[in-house]
Scaffold this active site. Structure first.
Site, PDB file in Angstrom:
ATOM      1  N   LYS A   1       0.827  -1.220   0.000  1.00 55.25           N
ATOM      2  CA  LYS A   1       0.000   0.000   0.000  1.00 55.25           C
ATOM      3  C   LYS A   1       0.856   1.262   0.000  1.00 55.25           C
ATOM      4  O   LYS A   1       0.373   2.331  -0.358  1.00 55.25           O
ATOM      5  CB  LYS A   1      -0.937   0.000   1.209  1.00 55.25           C
ATOM      6  CG  LYS A   1      -2.088  -0.979   1.061  1.00 55.25           C
ATOM      7  CD  LYS A   1      -3.099  -0.797   2.173  1.00 55.25           C
ATOM      8  CE  LYS A   1      -4.257  -1.767   2.006  1.00 55.25           C
ATOM      9  NZ  LYS A   1      -5.105  -1.815   3.200  1.00 55.25           N
TER      10      LYS A   1
ATOM     11  N   ASP B   1      -6.624  -9.979   9.334  1.00 55.66           N
ATOM     12  CA  ASP B   1      -6.892  -8.765   8.560  1.00 55.66           C
ATOM     13  C   ASP B   1      -8.369  -8.373   8.668  1.00 55.66           C
ATOM     14  O   ASP B   1      -8.714  -7.232   9.005  1.00 55.66           O
ATOM     15  CB  ASP B   1      -6.507  -9.052   7.094  1.00 55.66           C
ATOM     16  CG  ASP B   1      -6.532  -7.816   6.222  1.00 55.66           C
ATOM     17  OD1 ASP B   1      -6.560  -6.702   6.764  1.00 55.66           O
ATOM     18  OD2 ASP B   1      -6.526  -7.972   4.976  1.00 55.66           O
TER      19      ASP B   1
HETATM   20 FE   LIG Z   1      -4.281  -6.036   2.276  1.00 49.43          FE
END
Ligand SMILES: [Fe+2]
Length: 317
Positions: free
Chosen positions: A190, A269
């Site tokens: 990211k 997550d």
């Molecule tokens: Fe991810």
């Protein structure tokens, strides 16, 4: 000629513990915060009068040029703090968490720095030491996790949830360390995605979502560049958005094609995403989060691992 102005940096004073050998100078400031004064000269051991005074001083500062020395001191101390039975769990977990937050923020800003990478390994070791302790329950861990969303704190939360689950199902030693590394790095890709997309409040357009979907592969590429070569670590990073029914990304892997590391990280997550507050949604309790995972994600996530998570927090659903 004007005299060069010293610039100071605030540090986490909880890391300055009694008996520690400090190789940088510590400063404190007056109430009005207009002037810095010497607190402890470099190359001294914390003790004596300073030990008592340490509790009273609000913040400690270092000369910004000593930052690298402070970093290596803090890292060196982290694992011993994490495994020290005399410090209460929540306190040491908070210290390790705060340091991890700083290290991961730097890593996300500069993912190509090998130095940052080295620091993150030390943080992972600190978290493994924490996860190995009896007090490391889902409840105690959720208390220290950040509940507002930032990419770097999300990575840390996922790492501690993944580590606890991995330990709970019997992973040990080097496997735990590798699990810690993989989960800590799972979203590093990211850092290469446009910040406007990462921080967007609300729903992404289809095109933005396609860009976002590139982050697992980008993270995998960064990890390889950093020198990570363990297949499990790399699969955890690249495959954490794969779903058991084949509907995930980037490669639409199915069932056994998805490694244990990727399955564990996928659960950690989702769990963190649901229990964290975002600008567009409130945080859920662990009970609600697990309920959603069981009812709505039963073809995506490995239900045996979700059940292990249920046992871990002793929530009966
Ligand atoms: Fe991810």
């Amino acid at each position: 000629m004007s005299k060069k102005q010293t610039s100071y940096k605030a540090i986490d004073k909880r890391l300055i513990t009694e008996g520690a050998n400090i190789d940088f100078t510590l400063y404190e400031t007056n109430d009005a915060k207009t002037q810095m004064t010497l607190f402890l000269q470099s190359d001294s051991v914390v003790g004596g009068d300073k030990k008592v005074y340490l509790r009273e001083v609000e913040s400690l500062y270092i000369d910004a040029t000593d930052y690298d020395k402070y970093q290596s001191y803090a890292q060196k101390h982290l694992q011993s703090i994490a495994s020290n039975p005399d410090i209460p769990f929540s306190e040491k977990a908070n210290i390790v968490y705060a340091k991890a937050s700083e290290v991961m923020e730097n890593l996300f800003k500069n993912p190509d720095s090998l130095e940052n990478m080295k620091h993150s390994q030390e943080i992972v070791n600190g978290f493994v030491s924490l996860a190995l302790q009896d007090e490391a329950t889902l409840e105690s861990i959720m208390k220290i996790a950040a509940h507002d969303y930032y990419t770097h704190t999300h990575s840390i939360n996922v790492s501690i949830y993944a580590l606890s689950l991995a330990k709970f199902i019997g992973l040990k030693d080097k496997d735990l360390e590798d699990m810690g590394m993989s989960s800590m790095m799972h979203d590093l890709g990211k850092s290469k995605v446009d910040a406007g997309i990462i921080n967007k409040n609300g729903k992404l357009t289809e095109q933005e979502f396609d860009t976002m979907k590139g982050h697992p592969q980008l993270g995998y590429n960064i990890a390889i560049k950093m020198g990570l070569s363990d297949k499990r670590i790399l699969s955890g990073i690249r495959d954490h958005h794969e779903k058991l029914d084949g509907g995930g990304y980037p490669n639409g892997l199915k069932d056994k094609q998805i490694s244990l590391f990727a399955r564990i990280i996928a659960i950690a997550d989702v769990f963190d995403a649901l229990t964290t507050k975002r600008s567009y949604k409130d945080a859920m309790s662990s009970f609600e989060a697990i309920g959603i995972m069981k009812k709505q994600m039963d073809t995506h996530l490995d239900m045996r691992l979700v059940n292990a998570l249920v046992k871990m927090c002793a929530v009966k659903i």
